[in-house]
Structures are given as structure tokens and as C-alpha cells.
Motif scaffolding. Sequence first.
Motif, mmCIF file in Angstrom:
data_model
loop_
_atom_site.group_PDB
_atom_site.id
_atom_site.type_symbol
_atom_site.label_atom_id
_atom_site.label_comp_id
_atom_site.label_asym_id
_atom_site.label_seq_id
_atom_site.Cartn_x
_atom_site.Cartn_y
_atom_site.Cartn_z
ATOM 1 N N GLU A 113 20.121 14.470 2.360
ATOM 2 C CA GLU A 113 21.523 14.596 2.738
ATOM 3 C C GLU A 113 22.328 13.529 2.019
ATOM 4 O O GLU A 113 21.944 12.363 1.975
ATOM 5 C CB GLU A 113 21.652 14.514 4.259
ATOM 6 C CG GLU A 113 20.868 15.643 4.929
ATOM 7 C CD GLU A 113 21.226 15.846 6.378
ATOM 8 O OE1 GLU A 113 21.754 14.922 7.002
ATOM 9 O OE2 GLU A 113 20.961 16.956 6.889
ATOM 10 N N GLU A 124 29.681 17.132 2.067
ATOM 11 C CA GLU A 124 28.547 16.515 2.731
ATOM 12 C C GLU A 124 27.445 17.562 2.801
ATOM 13 O O GLU A 124 27.632 18.639 3.374
ATOM 14 C CB GLU A 124 28.928 16.038 4.128
ATOM 15 C CG GLU A 124 29.933 14.896 4.135
ATOM 16 C CD GLU A 124 30.284 14.458 5.547
ATOM 17 O OE1 GLU A 124 29.416 14.596 6.445
ATOM 18 O OE2 GLU A 124 31.420 14.017 5.757
ATOM 19 N N LEU A 126 24.178 19.110 4.196
ATOM 20 C CA LEU A 126 23.395 19.123 5.424
ATOM 21 C C LEU A 126 22.173 19.989 5.186
ATOM 22 O O LEU A 126 22.297 21.183 4.863
ATOM 23 C CB LEU A 126 24.225 19.683 6.583
ATOM 24 C CG LEU A 126 25.588 19.019 6.830
ATOM 25 C CD1 LEU A 126 26.352 19.769 7.922
ATOM 26 C CD2 LEU A 126 25.410 17.555 7.205
ATOM 27 N N GLU A 127 20.997 19.411 5.322
ATOM 28 C CA GLU A 127 19.772 20.195 5.185
ATOM 29 C C GLU A 127 19.579 21.004 6.470
ATOM 30 O O GLU A 127 19.405 20.425 7.544
ATOM 31 C CB GLU A 127 18.584 19.292 4.919
ATOM 32 C CG GLU A 127 18.642 18.639 3.552
ATOM 33 C CD GLU A 127 17.397 17.832 3.222
ATOM 34 O OE1 GLU A 127 16.810 18.042 2.153
ATOM 35 O OE2 GLU A 127 17.021 16.989 4.066
ATOM 36 N N THR A 128 19.609 22.322 6.340
ATOM 37 C CA THR A 128 19.552 23.197 7.515
ATOM 38 C C THR A 128 18.481 24.271 7.328
ATOM 39 O O THR A 128 18.773 25.469 7.291
ATOM 40 C CB THR A 128 20.925 23.845 7.775
ATOM 41 O OG1 THR A 128 21.452 24.397 6.547
ATOM 42 C CG2 THR A 128 21.915 22.826 8.312
ATOM 43 N N SER A 137 23.711 23.535 4.053
ATOM 44 C CA SER A 137 25.086 23.803 4.466
ATOM 45 C C SER A 137 25.981 22.744 3.830
ATOM 46 O O SER A 137 25.637 21.558 3.815
ATOM 47 C CB SER A 137 25.224 23.773 5.990
ATOM 48 O OG SER A 137 24.462 24.810 6.582
ATOM 49 N N TYR A 139 29.437 20.871 3.990
ATOM 50 C CA TYR A 139 30.584 20.567 4.851
ATOM 51 C C TYR A 139 31.681 19.931 4.019
ATOM 52 O O TYR A 139 31.473 18.921 3.336
ATOM 53 C CB TYR A 139 30.170 19.627 5.975
ATOM 54 C CG TYR A 139 31.316 19.160 6.854
ATOM 55 C CD1 TYR A 139 32.152 20.069 7.486
ATOM 56 C CD2 TYR A 139 31.549 17.803 7.051
ATOM 57 C CE1 TYR A 139 33.201 19.642 8.293
ATOM 58 C CE2 TYR A 139 32.589 17.367 7.863
ATOM 59 C CZ TYR A 139 33.412 18.291 8.474
ATOM 60 O OH TYR A 139 34.457 17.873 9.264
ATOM 61 N N SER A 148 27.905 27.806 5.403
ATOM 62 C CA SER A 148 26.617 27.724 6.099
ATOM 63 C C SER A 148 25.578 28.702 5.585
ATOM 64 O O SER A 148 24.452 28.719 6.100
ATOM 65 C CB SER A 148 26.829 27.966 7.600
ATOM 66 O OG SER A 148 27.263 29.300 7.842
ATOM 67 N N SER A 173 18.024 23.137 13.361
ATOM 68 C CA SER A 173 19.010 22.825 12.314
ATOM 69 C C SER A 173 20.431 23.074 12.811
ATOM 70 O O SER A 173 21.335 22.265 12.583
ATOM 71 C CB SER A 173 18.747 23.699 11.076
ATOM 72 O OG SER A 173 17.561 23.350 10.434
ATOM 73 N N ASP A 176 21.266 20.393 15.594
ATOM 74 C CA ASP A 176 21.313 19.004 15.149
ATOM 75 C C ASP A 176 22.317 18.751 14.038
ATOM 76 O O ASP A 176 22.850 17.643 13.917
ATOM 77 C CB ASP A 176 19.923 18.555 14.669
ATOM 78 C CG ASP A 176 18.923 18.433 15.807
ATOM 79 O OD1 ASP A 176 19.332 18.566 16.982
ATOM 80 O OD2 ASP A 176 17.725 18.218 15.520
ATOM 81 N N LYS A 177 22.573 19.771 13.192
ATOM 82 C CA LYS A 177 23.391 19.548 12.007
ATOM 83 C C LYS A 177 24.759 20.233 12.070
ATOM 84 O O LYS A 177 25.752 19.676 11.597
ATOM 85 C CB LYS A 177 22.642 20.026 10.757
ATOM 86 C CG LYS A 177 21.300 19.370 10.541
ATOM 87 C CD LYS A 177 21.428 17.874 10.324
ATOM 88 C CE LYS A 177 20.071 17.206 10.191
ATOM 89 N NZ LYS A 177 19.338 17.629 8.999
ATOM 90 N N THR A 180 27.060 19.571 15.762
ATOM 91 C CA THR A 180 27.576 18.203 15.867
ATOM 92 C C THR A 180 28.860 18.013 15.054
ATOM 93 O O THR A 180 29.494 16.964 15.146
ATOM 94 C CB THR A 180 26.522 17.193 15.393
ATOM 95 O OG1 THR A 180 26.117 17.522 14.054
ATOM 96 C CG2 THR A 180 25.292 17.218 16.295
#
Length: 210
Positions: A113, A124, A126-128, A137, A139, A148, A173, A176-177, A180
Motif C-alpha cells: 500500500e 492511495e 489499497l490491497e483488497t 482499490s 482511493y 474498487s 478486505s 478493513d480497507k 473504513t
Amino acid sequence: MKWERIPVGPIQANAYILSREDGTCVVFDPGGEGDKIVRRIEEQQLTPLAILLTHAHFDHIGGINELKQKWELPIYIHEKEKEWLTDPALNGSAYFGIGQVAIHHEPTCLRGEQTLQIGAFAFELLETPGHSPGSISYYCKEIEAVFSGDVLFLGSIGRTDLPGGNHEQLLRSIHDKLLTLPEETLVLSGHGSETTIGAEMDTNPFLHGF
């Protein structure tokens, strides 16, 4: 900055063009009908800077060759799915009767990340994983949106019955990702219409009780 959704290919996956006021743009998941995406970029007189992939299933990569023929664009993908670009068995095109998809262009591999800066664009990462091992994903805080891929949809989540899929990992995923992120964050997914993080927290039946 503005985004445009372009459903493409045999199962109408969403490609996105994200553009800035200076005329630069990036393309997310050109999954088919690459010539259609090229024409749209030319109609708006945009200068593309990169191709960003949320994952490497055939319906998200099938239009890359046409874009690469027009512009020498870097391709960004998670390192876990680099080999999927050239392997129809891994990217799924070998099994759906739509012709084998192979992308023979060397990508830029992403790992971990981080903030990805492309021109004036900042994302940003995001490992999903869960839908696929290398699902990412993207962001974009500036427009309060997350691209996404096939992780989270309006009222649904990604399938996990393809090679490398894992249902529990996908739910983890998302929780948590993605959940949030601020609730007003737009979710620009790989199929269907946009939604928001808040709406999915409240109404998505797949996310309750996890």
C-alpha cells in the motif's frame, strides 16, 4: 476533476476515464472495445497518462492493446497478477467462449500500500484481495471516490469462485480497507452503477453479520 463510466466488452465491465482540468487523464480497467475508449479520449481532446488495473480478469484488460497501439502508456497492476495478462487460463478468457485475451506489454508492477502519483493525479493504493489475489482499490481523496474493481458493488460483492478467489478474504478486505473510508466516498465499481460506502454499510446484505 471528473470521471466518466464506459461499460465495455461482452459482459459490460466498467472502464473509467478520470480527467483533470489541464486535459490529462488516466484510464481504469479498459476491459474491451478499446477503440471506443480511444475515440472518447480523442473526442474530449485529452492526453492519457496511464492505464490503471484493479485486477487482471479478461473483462478488465481486453481493450489494453488498442490503447497501447495509440499511445505508449504505462500499465499499472499488482505484481501478483502480472502473469495473468498473458495467460488466458489465469485471466479467465479461456473459459468464457469470447476468444482468448493476452496482453503482451510489460507492466509496471505494484506491491504494498502506497501513494501512486501520476502527473497531478494521486491515489492511495489499497490491497483488497479476495475476488482475485492481486485486486487493488484506488482511493482518490481529491474527488472522494474509490475505484474498487470487482471487490464491492451496489448491493453486492465480487464473486469468489474463480481461480485465486477467497470469500472470507474478500469480506475482510471490504471491512478493513473500504468500509473504513469516509461514508460519503463514492464507490466506482467494475460493474453496475456507483454507490457510496455509507449506503453499502447500511444496506448491502453481504456485509451484515461478518
